[in-house]
Design a protein around this motif. Structure first.
Motif, PDB file in Angstrom:
ATOM      1  N   PRO A 131      -0.276   9.912  -4.565  1.00  0.00           N
ATOM      2  CA  PRO A 131      -0.209   9.487  -5.684  1.00  0.00           C
ATOM      3  C   PRO A 131       0.598  10.064  -6.472  1.00  0.00           C
ATOM      4  CG  PRO A 131      -2.293  11.025  -5.428  1.00  0.00           C
ATOM      5  CD  PRO A 131      -1.807  10.859  -4.034  1.00  0.00           C
ATOM      6  N   ARG A 132       1.283  10.999  -6.113  1.00  0.00           N
ATOM      7  CA  ARG A 132       2.235  11.622  -7.110  1.00  0.00           C
ATOM      8  C   ARG A 132       3.564  10.874  -6.756  1.00  0.00           C
ATOM      9  NH1 ARG A 132       0.978  18.158  -7.542  1.00  0.00           N
ATOM     10  NH2 ARG A 132      -0.767  17.871  -8.716  1.00  0.00           N
ATOM     11  N   VAL A 133       3.720  10.293  -5.717  1.00  0.00           N
ATOM     12  CA  VAL A 133       4.933   9.604  -5.188  1.00  0.00           C
ATOM     13  C   VAL A 133       4.832   8.245  -5.987  1.00  0.00           C
ATOM     14  CG1 VAL A 133       6.170   8.407  -3.417  1.00  0.00           C
ATOM     15  CG2 VAL A 133       5.224  10.780  -2.862  1.00  0.00           C
ATOM     16  N   PHE A 134       3.695   7.406  -5.938  1.00  0.00           N
ATOM     17  CA  PHE A 134       3.578   6.275  -6.582  1.00  0.00           C
ATOM     18  C   PHE A 134       4.187   6.423  -8.128  1.00  0.00           C
ATOM     19  CE2 PHE A 134       1.698   5.250  -2.911  1.00  0.00           C
ATOM     20  CZ  PHE A 134       1.557   3.612  -2.851  1.00  0.00           C
ATOM     21  N   ARG A 135       3.111   7.652  -8.813  1.00  0.00           N
ATOM     22  CA  ARG A 135       3.665   8.025 -10.252  1.00  0.00           C
ATOM     23  C   ARG A 135       5.062   8.278 -10.643  1.00  0.00           C
ATOM     24  NH1 ARG A 135      -0.733   9.474 -13.814  1.00  0.00           N
ATOM     25  NH2 ARG A 135      -2.655   8.272 -13.102  1.00  0.00           N
ATOM     26  N   LYS A 136       5.643   8.928  -9.702  1.00  0.00           N
ATOM     27  CA  LYS A 136       6.911   9.198  -9.917  1.00  0.00           C
ATOM     28  C   LYS A 136       7.904   7.902  -9.947  1.00  0.00           C
ATOM     29  CE  LYS A 136       7.286  13.781  -8.009  1.00  0.00           C
ATOM     30  NZ  LYS A 136       7.615  14.722  -6.775  1.00  0.00           N
ATOM     31  N   ALA A 137       7.576   7.037  -9.252  1.00  0.00           N
ATOM     32  CA  ALA A 137       8.082   5.702  -9.208  1.00  0.00           C
ATOM     33  C   ALA A 137       7.621   4.594 -10.599  1.00  0.00           C
ATOM     34  CB  ALA A 137       7.828   4.836  -7.904  1.00  0.00           C
ATOM     35  N   GLY A 138       6.889   5.486 -11.227  1.00  0.00           N
ATOM     36  CA  GLY A 138       6.218   4.550 -12.484  1.00  0.00           C
ATOM     37  C   GLY A 138       5.137   3.639 -12.308  1.00  0.00           C
ATOM     38  N   LEU A 139       4.652   3.866 -11.013  1.00  0.00           N
ATOM     39  CA  LEU A 139       3.393   3.093 -10.684  1.00  0.00           C
ATOM     40  C   LEU A 139       1.969   3.449 -11.056  1.00  0.00           C
ATOM     41  CD1 LEU A 139       4.557   1.891  -7.384  1.00  0.00           C
ATOM     42  CD2 LEU A 139       4.872   0.508  -9.427  1.00  0.00           C
ATOM     43  N   ALA A 140       1.274   2.947 -11.531  1.00  0.00           N
ATOM     44  CA  ALA A 140      -0.320   3.478 -11.812  1.00  0.00           C
ATOM     45  C   ALA A 140      -1.130   3.640 -10.530  1.00  0.00           C
ATOM     46  CB  ALA A 140      -0.964   2.424 -12.889  1.00  0.00           C
ATOM     47  N   THR A 141      -1.949   4.722 -10.682  1.00  0.00           N
ATOM     48  CA  THR A 141      -2.877   4.911  -9.729  1.00  0.00           C
ATOM     49  C   THR A 141      -4.170   5.011 -10.420  1.00  0.00           C
ATOM     50  OG1 THR A 141      -2.623   7.560  -9.844  1.00  0.00           O
ATOM     51  CG2 THR A 141      -0.914   6.282  -8.323  1.00  0.00           C
ATOM     52  N   ASP A 142      -5.241   5.237  -9.706  1.00  0.00           N
ATOM     53  CA  ASP A 142      -6.607   5.191 -10.380  1.00  0.00           C
ATOM     54  C   ASP A 142      -7.586   5.793  -9.376  1.00  0.00           C
ATOM     55  OD1 ASP A 142      -8.373   5.008 -12.414  1.00  0.00           O
ATOM     56  OD2 ASP A 142      -8.685   2.947 -12.145  1.00  0.00           O
ATOM     57  N   LEU A 143      -8.850   6.315  -9.732  1.00  0.00           N
ATOM     58  CA  LEU A 143      -9.684   6.679  -9.288  1.00  0.00           C
ATOM     59  C   LEU A 143     -11.128   5.669  -9.734  1.00  0.00           C
ATOM     60  CD1 LEU A 143      -9.560  10.408  -9.786  1.00  0.00           C
ATOM     61  CD2 LEU A 143      -9.261   9.293  -7.626  1.00  0.00           C
ATOM     62  N   VAL A 144     -11.845   5.669  -8.656  1.00  0.00           N
ATOM     63  CA  VAL A 144     -13.131   5.050  -8.857  1.00  0.00           C
ATOM     64  C   VAL A 144     -14.405   5.604  -8.341  1.00  0.00           C
ATOM     65  CG1 VAL A 144     -12.126   2.657  -8.713  1.00  0.00           C
ATOM     66  CG2 VAL A 144     -13.086   3.646  -6.735  1.00  0.00           C
ATOM     67  N   ALA A 145     -15.394   5.447  -8.754  1.00  0.00           N
ATOM     68  CA  ALA A 145     -16.734   5.965  -8.274  1.00  0.00           C
ATOM     69  C   ALA A 145     -16.798   5.425  -6.781  1.00  0.00           C
ATOM     70  CB  ALA A 145     -17.727   5.741  -9.123  1.00  0.00           C
ATOM     71  N   ALA A 146     -16.936   6.101  -5.652  1.00  0.00           N
ATOM     72  CA  ALA A 146     -16.975   5.623  -4.392  1.00  0.00           C
ATOM     73  C   ALA A 146     -17.914   6.039  -3.684  1.00  0.00           C
ATOM     74  CB  ALA A 146     -15.515   5.965  -3.718  1.00  0.00           C
ATOM     75  N   SER A 147     -19.131   6.810  -3.946  1.00  0.00           N
ATOM     76  CA  SER A 147     -20.105   7.299  -3.414  1.00  0.00           C
ATOM     77  C   SER A 147     -20.986   6.060  -2.811  1.00  0.00           C
ATOM     78  CB  SER A 147     -21.152   8.120  -4.253  1.00  0.00           C
ATOM     79  OG  SER A 147     -21.656   7.461  -5.267  1.00  0.00           O
ATOM     80  N   GLY A 148     -20.747   4.859  -3.451  1.00  0.00           N
ATOM     81  CA  GLY A 148     -21.511   3.683  -3.157  1.00  0.00           C
ATOM     82  C   GLY A 148     -20.707   2.775  -1.961  1.00  0.00           C
ATOM     83  N   LEU A 149     -19.495   3.043  -1.941  1.00  0.00           N
ATOM     84  CA  LEU A 149     -18.331   2.297  -1.288  1.00  0.00           C
ATOM     85  C   LEU A 149     -18.295   2.768   0.109  1.00  0.00           C
ATOM     86  CD1 LEU A 149     -15.712   1.774  -3.761  1.00  0.00           C
ATOM     87  CD2 LEU A 149     -17.652   0.548  -3.480  1.00  0.00           C
ATOM     88  N   ALA A 150     -18.529   4.082   0.572  1.00  0.00           N
ATOM     89  CA  ALA A 150     -18.221   4.605   1.676  1.00  0.00           C
ATOM     90  C   ALA A 150     -18.927   5.942   1.943  1.00  0.00           C
ATOM     91  CB  ALA A 150     -16.897   5.047   2.320  1.00  0.00           C
ATOM     92  N   THR A 151     -19.445   6.481   3.088  1.00  0.00           N
ATOM     93  CA  THR A 151     -19.866   7.671   3.348  1.00  0.00           C
ATOM     94  C   THR A 151     -19.005   8.560   4.563  1.00  0.00           C
ATOM     95  OG1 THR A 151     -21.240   7.013   5.222  1.00  0.00           O
ATOM     96  CG2 THR A 151     -22.166   6.941   3.265  1.00  0.00           C
ATOM     97  N   CYS A 152     -18.847   9.790   4.241  1.00  0.00           N
ATOM     98  CA  CYS A 152     -18.323  10.794   5.330  1.00  0.00           C
ATOM     99  C   CYS A 152     -18.654  11.884   5.714  1.00  0.00           C
ATOM    100  CB  CYS A 152     -16.863  10.670   4.618  1.00  0.00           C
ATOM    101  SG  CYS A 152     -15.594  11.759   5.672  1.00  0.00           S
TER     102      CYS A 152
END
Length: 372
Positions: free
Chosen positions: A231-252
Motif C-alpha cells: 500500500p505504501r507503493v500505491f500511496r507514493k504514486a498518489g493513489l488511494a488505498t483503503d481498509l474495510v471490515a473483512a471478517s464477514g468476507l473471508a476466514t483464515c
C-alpha cells in the motif's frame, strides 16, 4: 506509583479512542456495487499447500455477484498441491494452474509468485489471497464494490482469524489489535501519506492498471511484509488505498501452533516494529498501555499503589481489546489473556531485533532471505 498509574491510564486511553473511531468508520463503509463487466482475478500463490488448497479453491469458485477467474501459481511445491489444483481445473474452466519460474536473485518467494500471477491475470481487479484464506461467496464482489465506491486503487481487510490452539490465540489477535488500535483509519482515508498505508497480505484487491503502473509486487520484490510495503507503493504514486471490515468476507487460519506463529510473525518483524528506532516507542505504547496496568493492579493488591487507578487502566485496556475482538469475530476467550498477548508480541519483536544469530536472516517456506 501514582505517576506510573497515570501514564498507564493515558497510554490505555489512546488505543481506546482510536479503536472507537476506527470501528465506527469501518462499520459505516458502504459495501458498494462492482462494475457489471468487471472481471475479478482471484490469484493464489501456493507452495506446499496440499492441506489448504482444496477448500480455498472450492470457496473461491463459489464466488457470486461478479465474474471471476481463479489462477493458482504453484511455487515449486513438493507435495500434492499441483495435482489437487489440476483436478479442480479439469472440472471448472474458470480455474488455471501456472508454474512459477525459478526464484530470481533479490526476490522473496511470495512476491515473485504474485508478480507472475499479476502478469497472467486478465481481470479489471486482481484479488490476491493466501492459500489458507476461504472467501465468502460475496467476498470478491464486496471488495471490488468497495474499490469502485471509494475510488481506491487498493482495498484490503483482515479476514476473520481462526485460532485452534492457545499458541495461536496468544499471538494472532495482535493483527487486528495493532491495526484498529493504532492506525487512524479516518485520517488514512483523508491523506495519501505513505506512512499511513496498511493492508493485510492475506486479502488484497488492487485495480489491475494501477497495480501494473506502480510496478506491483516487483516494486517490493525483496520484502517479506507485503501488507505494509505494497500500500505504501500505491500511496507514493498518489493513489488511494483503503481498509474495510473483512471478517464477514473471508476466514483464515494462519498457523496451527505457537511455534508456527512465532516463526511466522518473526519473519517480517524487521519490516514492522522490530527496528532500533520504532521498537522502543512501541514498547512504551504497548507495554505501558496493556502490560503495565496488570502489573500495577497486582502491586496494588499487594499494598503498593492505587488500586482504583491501576484498575481503571486495566479496565480500559481490556474493554478496548474486547471491542476489537467482538467486532472482528475472533475468539472471545482470548480477551482476558490480552496483557500476556501484548507481552509475547513485544518479546517476539525484541528477540528478532537483538538476537545476532537471527537478526540477519529470515527463513520461511524452506527459503532463507536477508532480513530487513
Amino acid at each position: 506509583m501514582t505517576v506510573l498509574a497515570l501514564l498507564a491510564v493515558a497510554l490505555a486511553l489512546l488505543p481506546a479512542f482510536l479503536a472507537l473511531a476506527n470501528l465506527f468508520a469501518l462499520r459505516r463503509a458502504a459495501p458498494g456495487t462492482p462494475a457489471p463487466d468487471g472481471l475479478v482475478s482471484i490469484l493464489i500463490p501456493a507452495r506446499n499447500e496440499a492441506a489448504n488448497i482444496g477448500p480455498t479453491l472450492a470457496a473461491a469458485l463459489a464466488s457470486t455477484g461478479v465474474p471471476i477467474e481463479v489462477i493458482v501459481a504453484d511455487d515449486h511445491s513438493t507435495d500434492g498441491t499441483a495435482a489437487i489444483v489440476a483436478e479442480f481445473a479439469a472440472r471448472d474452466a474458470r480455474l488455471r494452474l501456472i508454474a512459477v519460474p525459478p526464484l530470481p536473485p533479490g526476490w522473496t518467494g511470495k512476491n515473485h509468485a504474485c508478480h507472475v500471477l499479476g502478469q497472467a491475470a486478465t481481470g479489471r481487479h486482481l484479488l490476491f489471497i493466501d492459500a489458507d484464506v476461504r472467501l465468502a461467496p460475496h467476498g470478491a464482489a464486496a471488495l471490488a464494490g468497495a474499490a469502485e465506491t471509494v475510488g481506491a486503487a487498493l482495498v484490503s481487510g483482515v479476514p476473520r482469524q481462526i485460532t485452534g490452539t492457545w499458541g495461536e490465540r496468544l499471538t494472532v489477535p495482535m493483527i487486528n489489535f495493532l491495526l484498529l488500535g493504532y492506525l487512524p483509519v479516518p485520517l488514512m482515508r483523508r491523506l495519501k501519506d505513505p506512512a499511513l498505508g496498511a493492508a493485510c497480505g492475506q486479502l488484497v484487491l488492487v485495480e489491475a492498471d494501477a497495480y501494473r503502473r506502480v510496478g506491483g509486487h516487483g516494486a517490493i520484490r525483496e520484502s517479506l511484509h507485503d501488507g505494509v510495503r505494497l500500500p505504501r507503493v500505491f500511496r507514493k504514486a498518489g493513489l488511494a488505498t483503503d481498509l474495510v471490515a473483512a471478517s464477514g468476507l473471508a476466514t483464515c487460519r494462519m498457523y496451527t501452533d505457537f511455534a508456527q506463529s512465532w516463526a511466522g510473525f518473526s519473519k517480517n518483524a524487521h519490516e514492522g516494529l522490530a527496528t532500533p528506532r520504532a521498537l522502543p516507542v512501541w514498547t512504551l505504547l504497548l507495554g505501558g498501555g496493556h502490560v503495565l496496568p496488570l502489573l500495577l493492579a497486582i502491586a496494588a493488591l499487594l499494598g503498593a499503589g492505587s488500586l482504583p487507578m491501576a484498575g481503571a487502566a486495566l479496565a480500559v485496556s481490556l474493554l478496548t481489546r474486547a471491542a476489537i475482538t467482538l467486532a472482528t469475530r475472533e475468539d472471545p476467550w482470548t480477551i482476558p489473556l490480552h496483557p500476556l498477548t501484548v507481552a509475547l508480541a513485544l518479546a517476539l519483536q525484541w528477540n528478532a531485533l537483538l538476537r545476532p544469530a537471527q537478526a540477519g536472516v529470515a527463513t520461511w517456506k524452506g527459503r532463507t532471505y536477508p532480513a530487513g
